[in-house]
Design a protein around this motif. Structure first.
Motif, PDB file in Angstrom:
ATOM      1  N   ALA A 219      -0.731  -7.347   6.417  1.00 50.70           N
ATOM      2  CA  ALA A 219      -2.004  -7.555   7.102  1.00 50.70           C
ATOM      3  C   ALA A 219      -3.167  -7.749   6.138  1.00 50.70           C
ATOM      4  CB  ALA A 219      -2.292  -6.368   8.019  1.00 50.70           C
ATOM      5  N   ASP A 220      -2.937  -7.574   4.848  1.00 51.99           N
ATOM      6  CA  ASP A 220      -4.002  -7.727   3.867  1.00 51.99           C
ATOM      7  C   ASP A 220      -4.388  -9.210   3.775  1.00 51.99           C
ATOM      8  OD1 ASP A 220      -5.448  -7.968   1.310  1.00 51.99           O
ATOM      9  OD2 ASP A 220      -4.755  -5.933   0.918  1.00 51.99           O
ATOM     10  N   PRO A 221      -5.687  -9.539   3.830  1.00 53.16           N
ATOM     11  CA  PRO A 221      -6.076 -10.959   3.766  1.00 53.16           C
ATOM     12  C   PRO A 221      -5.818 -11.597   2.405  1.00 53.16           C
ATOM     13  CG  PRO A 221      -8.017  -9.534   3.717  1.00 53.16           C
ATOM     14  CD  PRO A 221      -6.844  -8.656   4.035  1.00 53.16           C
ATOM     15  N   ARG A 222      -5.624 -10.790   1.368  1.00 51.00           N
ATOM     16  CA  ARG A 222      -5.357 -11.359   0.051  1.00 51.00           C
ATOM     17  C   ARG A 222      -3.911 -11.833  -0.065  1.00 51.00           C
ATOM     18  NH1 ARG A 222      -6.084  -6.633  -3.716  1.00 51.00           N
ATOM     19  NH2 ARG A 222      -5.322  -5.542  -1.874  1.00 51.00           N
ATOM     20  N   GLU A 223      -3.672 -12.774  -0.966  1.00 46.82           N
ATOM     21  CA  GLU A 223      -2.331 -13.223  -1.253  1.00 46.82           C
ATOM     22  C   GLU A 223      -1.498 -12.046  -1.776  1.00 46.82           C
ATOM     23  OE1 GLU A 223      -5.145 -14.308  -2.528  1.00 46.82           O
ATOM     24  OE2 GLU A 223      -5.196 -16.496  -2.764  1.00 46.82           O
ATOM     25  N   PRO A 224      -0.197 -12.013  -1.462  1.00 49.49           N
ATOM     26  CA  PRO A 224       0.640 -10.919  -1.988  1.00 49.49           C
ATOM     27  C   PRO A 224       0.524 -10.764  -3.494  1.00 49.49           C
ATOM     28  CG  PRO A 224       1.855 -12.186  -0.359  1.00 49.49           C
ATOM     29  CD  PRO A 224       0.578 -12.919  -0.602  1.00 49.49           C
ATOM     30  N   GLN A 225       0.466 -11.882  -4.213  1.00 48.11           N
ATOM     31  CA  GLN A 225       0.399 -11.811  -5.661  1.00 48.11           C
ATOM     32  C   GLN A 225      -0.948 -11.274  -6.143  1.00 48.11           C
ATOM     33  OE1 GLN A 225       1.361 -14.405  -3.851  1.00 48.11           O
ATOM     34  NE2 GLN A 225       0.269 -16.305  -4.373  1.00 48.11           N
ATOM     35  N   ALA A 226      -2.018 -11.501  -5.378  1.00 43.40           N
ATOM     36  CA  ALA A 226      -3.317 -10.927  -5.731  1.00 43.40           C
ATOM     37  C   ALA A 226      -3.308  -9.421  -5.503  1.00 43.40           C
ATOM     38  CB  ALA A 226      -4.427 -11.586  -4.916  1.00 43.40           C
TER      39      ALA A 226
ATOM     40  N   ALA B 119      -1.425  -7.980  -8.425  1.00 41.54           N
ATOM     41  CA  ALA B 119      -2.204  -8.040  -9.662  1.00 41.54           C
ATOM     42  C   ALA B 119      -3.245  -6.934  -9.711  1.00 41.54           C
ATOM     43  CB  ALA B 119      -2.872  -9.411  -9.795  1.00 41.54           C
ATOM     44  N   TYR B 120      -3.908  -6.665  -8.573  1.00 40.46           N
ATOM     45  CA  TYR B 120      -4.906  -5.592  -8.549  1.00 40.46           C
ATOM     46  C   TYR B 120      -4.264  -4.241  -8.848  1.00 40.46           C
ATOM     47  CZ  TYR B 120      -8.202  -2.126  -6.837  1.00 40.46           C
ATOM     48  OH  TYR B 120      -9.019  -1.028  -6.752  1.00 40.46           O
ATOM     49  N   ALA B 121      -3.153  -3.958  -8.200  1.00 43.18           N
ATOM     50  CA  ALA B 121      -2.480  -2.677  -8.422  1.00 43.18           C
ATOM     51  C   ALA B 121      -2.078  -2.527  -9.882  1.00 43.18           C
ATOM     52  CB  ALA B 121      -1.251  -2.573  -7.522  1.00 43.18           C
ATOM     53  N   ALA B 122      -1.564  -3.586 -10.477  1.00 42.66           N
ATOM     54  CA  ALA B 122      -1.138  -3.531 -11.871  1.00 42.66           C
ATOM     55  C   ALA B 122      -2.333  -3.360 -12.804  1.00 42.66           C
ATOM     56  CB  ALA B 122      -0.366  -4.801 -12.227  1.00 42.66           C
ATOM     57  N   ASP B 123      -3.407  -4.098 -12.557  1.00 42.43           N
ATOM     58  CA  ASP B 123      -4.575  -4.004 -13.431  1.00 42.43           C
ATOM     59  C   ASP B 123      -5.201  -2.615 -13.363  1.00 42.43           C
ATOM     60  OD1 ASP B 123      -4.269  -6.594 -14.297  1.00 42.43           O
ATOM     61  OD2 ASP B 123      -5.768  -7.441 -12.945  1.00 42.43           O
ATOM     62  N   LEU B 124      -5.273  -2.031 -12.180  1.00 43.01           N
ATOM     63  CA  LEU B 124      -5.831  -0.689 -12.054  1.00 43.01           C
ATOM     64  C   LEU B 124      -4.924   0.337 -12.732  1.00 43.01           C
ATOM     65  CD1 LEU B 124      -7.760   1.456 -11.117  1.00 43.01           C
ATOM     66  CD2 LEU B 124      -6.817   1.277  -8.791  1.00 43.01           C
TER      67      LEU B 124
ATOM     68  N   ARG C 255       3.507  11.649 -21.987  1.00 43.42           N
ATOM     69  CA  ARG C 255       2.999  11.421 -20.639  1.00 43.42           C
ATOM     70  C   ARG C 255       3.029   9.924 -20.369  1.00 43.42           C
ATOM     71  NH1 ARG C 255      -2.306  15.502 -20.611  1.00 43.42           N
ATOM     72  NH2 ARG C 255      -1.214  17.276 -21.528  1.00 43.42           N
ATOM     73  N   LEU C 256       3.160   9.568 -19.109  1.00 41.49           N
ATOM     74  CA  LEU C 256       3.274   8.161 -18.745  1.00 41.49           C
ATOM     75  C   LEU C 256       2.638   7.939 -17.381  1.00 41.49           C
ATOM     76  CD1 LEU C 256       4.592   5.323 -19.319  1.00 41.49           C
ATOM     77  CD2 LEU C 256       6.549   6.142 -17.989  1.00 41.49           C
ATOM     78  N   VAL C 257       1.763   6.946 -17.287  1.00 44.76           N
ATOM     79  CA  VAL C 257       1.214   6.539 -15.997  1.00 44.76           C
ATOM     80  C   VAL C 257       2.235   5.635 -15.315  1.00 44.76           C
ATOM     81  CG1 VAL C 257      -0.627   5.282 -14.835  1.00 44.76           C
ATOM     82  CG2 VAL C 257      -1.162   6.710 -16.817  1.00 44.76           C
ATOM     83  N   SER C 258       2.544   5.927 -14.060  1.00 39.25           N
ATOM     84  CA  SER C 258       3.449   5.067 -13.301  1.00 39.25           C
ATOM     85  C   SER C 258       2.872   4.841 -11.908  1.00 39.25           C
ATOM     86  CB  SER C 258       4.854   5.663 -13.209  1.00 39.25           C
ATOM     87  OG  SER C 258       4.866   6.870 -12.471  1.00 39.25           O
ATOM     88  N   ASN C 259       3.361   3.800 -11.257  1.00 39.08           N
ATOM     89  CA  ASN C 259       2.757   3.379  -9.992  1.00 39.08           C
ATOM     90  C   ASN C 259       3.795   2.817  -9.037  1.00 39.08           C
ATOM     91  OD1 ASN C 259       0.324   2.809  -8.386  1.00 39.08           O
ATOM     92  ND2 ASN C 259       0.900   0.670  -8.647  1.00 39.08           N
ATOM     93  N   ASP C 260       3.527   2.998  -7.738  1.00 37.50           N
ATOM     94  CA  ASP C 260       4.294   2.353  -6.675  1.00 37.50           C
ATOM     95  C   ASP C 260       3.404   1.292  -6.029  1.00 37.50           C
ATOM     96  OD1 ASP C 260       6.108   4.308  -7.275  1.00 37.50           O
ATOM     97  OD2 ASP C 260       5.978   5.346  -5.347  1.00 37.50           O
ATOM     98  N   HIS C 261       3.966   0.113  -5.802  1.00 40.36           N
ATOM     99  CA  HIS C 261       3.180  -0.924  -5.138  1.00 40.36           C
ATOM    100  C   HIS C 261       4.018  -1.663  -4.113  1.00 40.36           C
ATOM    101  CE1 HIS C 261       0.355  -3.981  -4.193  1.00 40.36           C
ATOM    102  NE2 HIS C 261       1.246  -4.910  -4.463  1.00 40.36           N
ATOM    103  N   TYR C 262       3.443  -1.805  -2.918  1.00 39.04           N
ATOM    104  CA  TYR C 262       4.089  -2.540  -1.838  1.00 39.04           C
ATOM    105  C   TYR C 262       3.093  -3.518  -1.224  1.00 39.04           C
ATOM    106  CZ  TYR C 262       7.722   0.936  -2.318  1.00 39.04           C
ATOM    107  OH  TYR C 262       8.715   1.729  -2.834  1.00 39.04           O
ATOM    108  N   VAL C 263       3.536  -4.733  -1.021  1.00 37.08           N
ATOM    109  CA  VAL C 263       2.690  -5.763  -0.420  1.00 37.08           C
ATOM    110  C   VAL C 263       2.427  -5.411   1.044  1.00 37.08           C
ATOM    111  CG1 VAL C 263       2.617  -8.188   0.287  1.00 37.08           C
ATOM    112  CG2 VAL C 263       3.458  -7.568  -1.992  1.00 37.08           C
ATOM    113  N   VAL C 264       1.185  -5.564   1.473  1.00 36.22           N
ATOM    114  CA  VAL C 264       0.783  -5.277   2.849  1.00 36.22           C
ATOM    115  C   VAL C 264       0.593  -6.597   3.586  1.00 36.22           C
ATOM    116  CG1 VAL C 264      -0.978  -4.235   4.327  1.00 36.22           C
ATOM    117  CG2 VAL C 264      -0.282  -3.098   2.191  1.00 36.22           C
TER     118      VAL C 264
ATOM    119  N   GLU D 110       6.971 -11.246  -8.389  1.00 36.43           N
ATOM    120  CA  GLU D 110       6.188 -10.008  -8.334  1.00 36.43           C
ATOM    121  C   GLU D 110       6.576  -9.065  -9.467  1.00 36.43           C
ATOM    122  OE1 GLU D 110       6.419  -8.201  -4.513  1.00 36.43           O
ATOM    123  OE2 GLU D 110       5.405  -9.846  -3.495  1.00 36.43           O
ATOM    124  N   SER D 111       7.851  -8.972  -9.763  1.00 40.39           N
ATOM    125  CA  SER D 111       8.291  -8.074 -10.826  1.00 40.39           C
ATOM    126  C   SER D 111       7.738  -8.512 -12.174  1.00 40.39           C
ATOM    127  CB  SER D 111       9.823  -8.033 -10.873  1.00 40.39           C
ATOM    128  OG  SER D 111      10.359  -7.538  -9.659  1.00 40.39           O
TER     129      SER D 111
END
Length: 653
Positions: free
Chosen positions: A277-284, A287-292, A266-275, A329-330
């Motif tokens: 309109a989000d007030p956070r920096e794209p890299q932040a 980082a949140y998506a990756a850490d979670l 089994r493997l956890v995998s994720n999709d992440h796209y920068v938003v 980002e990668s």
């Protein structure tokens, strides 16, 4: 070993004459994994029970000959038109009673037995045919569960909801007690009266709303496990995954999903796209998506299954990525534990809703910024292959509980600006800016390995989880809690007085009343609060800062009780950073590595002690980072200079 690199490949959108060029260019870019068949249901089953796999045979054979492995999708995320037309009862119904039609994707009711039968039948056909194909590296179930059809309110869902509630509560007396149905004369006397929280004249029962969200997450998860278990049976030894959306989907309880996606094969995998309109920096955001995602698997290897090479197509304004952003980002995701970097998609589509979504091979072709960076990233991932299998370790955990956040979203709260997910990501961003690597954790998890635990927004807290937090603090851990936490139990019923019921004793405080605010509120330490304040009485806690103005002037704003800290307001970003910095210092938490502002530093370690320092310069000027070792990206000893927008992976020692 090597990191996975590639993206969604949709050969059904292109004439077969294009396929040889695809494989040639994939090899040029260093691609070693292609996700095939995600939206190919109609291509694979053009009529009910009629399967045509000859074209899929040819593309898998061609990829294998080209040295490219396959993440083979079960294609069940988008039922074909013929299926929805023949079986309209599978179409979802919204809370207003409207049955939505087909013509997009995920247009099905997650509780539909007919959908699940058709989906598992297709997965079975694929598994029987391709379980021993030499190109097969992993199975990819569905795609982005709950992205568009998180909840359905049809009669089939209503019956499934009642069945779920029977298992959870046993009888109607227990259900009525949990939901507090004595309020507004909502008491149920027959199971047939219980229904989903459909549109009504005013707000629905909060306990009903909360349980329906739990139920809906479980229904999607049951669809996943049905396909997963079938694949494990017919294709043993091949990992199975589905791509989550940890930073974008708040409708599924991903802790439950993580438990079902972690373990052998089994493997956890994720999709992440920068938003944009989000007030956070794209890299932040990244980082949140990756850490979670890393945390959902307990720190085990995971995979970034999708992100974008540049602009997406579904935001009001779709920004192109700046030069080098694709690389940063990668590698930022790899730094935080991903075993590769995958994209949506390989070749940009000429038609359909996503034709203006960027791709590895863009409409501009190979003579483009995107293609050059795609090729460069492929080379980077090959150069750092020895990092594969190492782990990212954190001393800090942020608590996240999906039902707690859902309960806080229910109507009739003191302030609709108290959004749990926004506050959790804001605290994470403060840690990211300070260079502190953090995990996410459920409040009921074993927290003993962490020096510091943060609870930015924990409105709902069970008595058992509150006891775990108390034990953590008594065992020497440091805890910091945000406002409006510990107030209700698992049924969204207010804990007995004093407030905050589940945390009052641990925090050494008593909250008398809530004071939402429109205007910023100054504190006597120079900080500023916003949105929310509370009338707090210290009941054993030390007052660190007081409100300097307004109706609560002189009242406690920031407190500390032994190693348990509390903020009764939402501190402005700079003040939050300063407060968390002080808390972290008392806990002995330090950044991953000393770096100047604008530089991100994350460390991965192998079990044998080998360590790798990932350095990412998000600034516009060169930076100096002192470290000793070999930069794997250049093959030369690390000199300390990190170019503007540059990246480095230093094998330390």
């Amino acid at each position: 070993m090597a990191f996975w690199y590639g993206g969604d490949y949709n050969p059904e959108q292109w004439p077969e004459s294009v396929w040889p060029e695809d494989v040639r260019l994939m090899r040029e870019a260093g691609v070693n994994l292609a996700t095939v068949g995600v939206f190919a249901w109609a291509w694979l089953e053009p009529a009910e029970g009629e399967y045509t796999f000859d074209r899929l045979d040819r593309i898998l054979d061609r990829l294998h000959t080209g040295g490219i492995a396959v993440d083979l999708a079960t294609a069940t995320a988008s039922p074909p038109t013929w299926f929805s037309h023949a079986h309209p009862e599978i179409l979802p119904v919204d809370a207003d009673g409207r049955r939505l039609t087909y013509g997009s994707r995920q247009a099905f009711c997650p509780s539909s037995p007919r959908y699940r039968q058709a989906a598992t039948r297709l997965a079975e056909q694929l598994a029987r045919r391709y379980h021993d194909h030499p190109a097969l590296a992993m199975w990819h179930v569905h795609n982005e569960y709950g992205c568009h059809n998180a909840r359905c309110y049809c009669d089939v869902s209503a019956e499934a909801f009642r069945d779920w509630l029977r298992v959870r509560y046993g009888d109607l007396d227990a259900l009525n007690e949990a939901w507090g149905t004595a309020f507004w004369s909502q008491t149920y006397t027959d199971w047939a009266q219980v229904q989903p929280p459909r549109a009504t004249v005013t707000s629905s029962n909060p306990g009903q709303l909360l349980d329906f969200r739990r139920f809906s997450s479980d229904e999607h998860l049951a669809n996943f496990t049905a396909e997963r278990d079938l694949l494990h049976k017919l294709s043993p030894g091949v990992p199975v995954t589905t791509n989550l959306m940890t930073a974008a989907c708040f409708d599924l309880d991903y802790w439950a999903w993580g438990r079902e996606m972690t373990g052998p094969d089994r493997l956890v995998s994720n999709d992440h796209y920068v938003v944009g309109a989000d007030p956070r920096e794209p890299q932040a955001q990244s980082a949140y998506a990756a850490d979670l995602t890393r945390s959902l698997g307990g720190g085990a290897p995971w995979l970034l299954m999708e992100h974008s090479t540049s602009a997406v197509n579904w935001q009001p304004r779709n920004y192109a990525k700046r030069p080098g952003q694709l690389l940063r980002e990668s590698l930022g995701n790899v730094a935080r534990g991903s075993e590769g970097a995958m994209f949506f998609q390989w070749r940009a589509s000429r038609a359909g809703s996503e034709k203006w979504h960027s791709a590895m091979l863009p409409h501009a072709g190979a003579d483009s910024k995107i293609w050059r960076e795609v090729v460069r990233l492929g080379g980077y991932l090959q150069a750092i292959s020895e990092v594969e299998g190492s782990r990212t370790v954190a001393d800090v955990a942020l608590l996240l509980d999906y039902p707690s956040a859902w309960a806080q979203e229910a109507p009739n709260q003191p302030s609709d600006e108290m959004v749990a997910f926004a506050e959790i990501t804001r605290w994470h961003a403060a840690l990211w800016r300070a260079g502190v690597t953090a995990d996410l954790a459920h409040p009921g998890a074993d927290l003993s390995a962490y020096r510091l635990v943060l609870a930015p927004a924990l409105y709902l807290l069970t008595a058992a989880d509150a006891e775990r937090l108390r034990s953590y603090v008594e065992g020497g851990g440091t805890l910091a809690v945000g406002a409006y936490s510990g107030l209700v139990d698992e049924h969204d019923r207010v804990h007995p007085a004093p407030l905050p019921g589940a945390l009052a004793g641990l925090l050494g405080i008593r909250v008398e009343e809530f004071y939402p605010t429109v205007e910023p509120v100054p504190l006597d330490d120079g900080s500023t609060g916003a949105v929310w304040t509370e009338a707090v009485h210290a009941d054993g806690a030390e007052v660190i800062a007081r409100y300097a103005d307004g109706p609560l002037a002189g009242g406690a704003a920031l407190t500390r009780h032994r190693t348990a800290w509390y903020s009764s307001t939402r501190l402005a970003d700079p003040d939050l950073a300063r407060w968390l910095g002080a808390v972290a210092e008392t806990a002995g938490v330090a950044p991953a590595h000393p770096v100047p502002a604008g530089v991100e530093a994350v460390r991965r370690r192998h079990a044998d002690g080998r360590s790798y320092l990932f350095l990412i310069n998000h600034g516009d000027a060169p930076a100096q980072v002192e470290a000793a070792g070999l930069d794997l990206l250049t093959g030369a000893a690390w000199t300390g200079r990190l170019d503007a927008g540059g990246v480095a992976v230093v094998r330390e020692g």
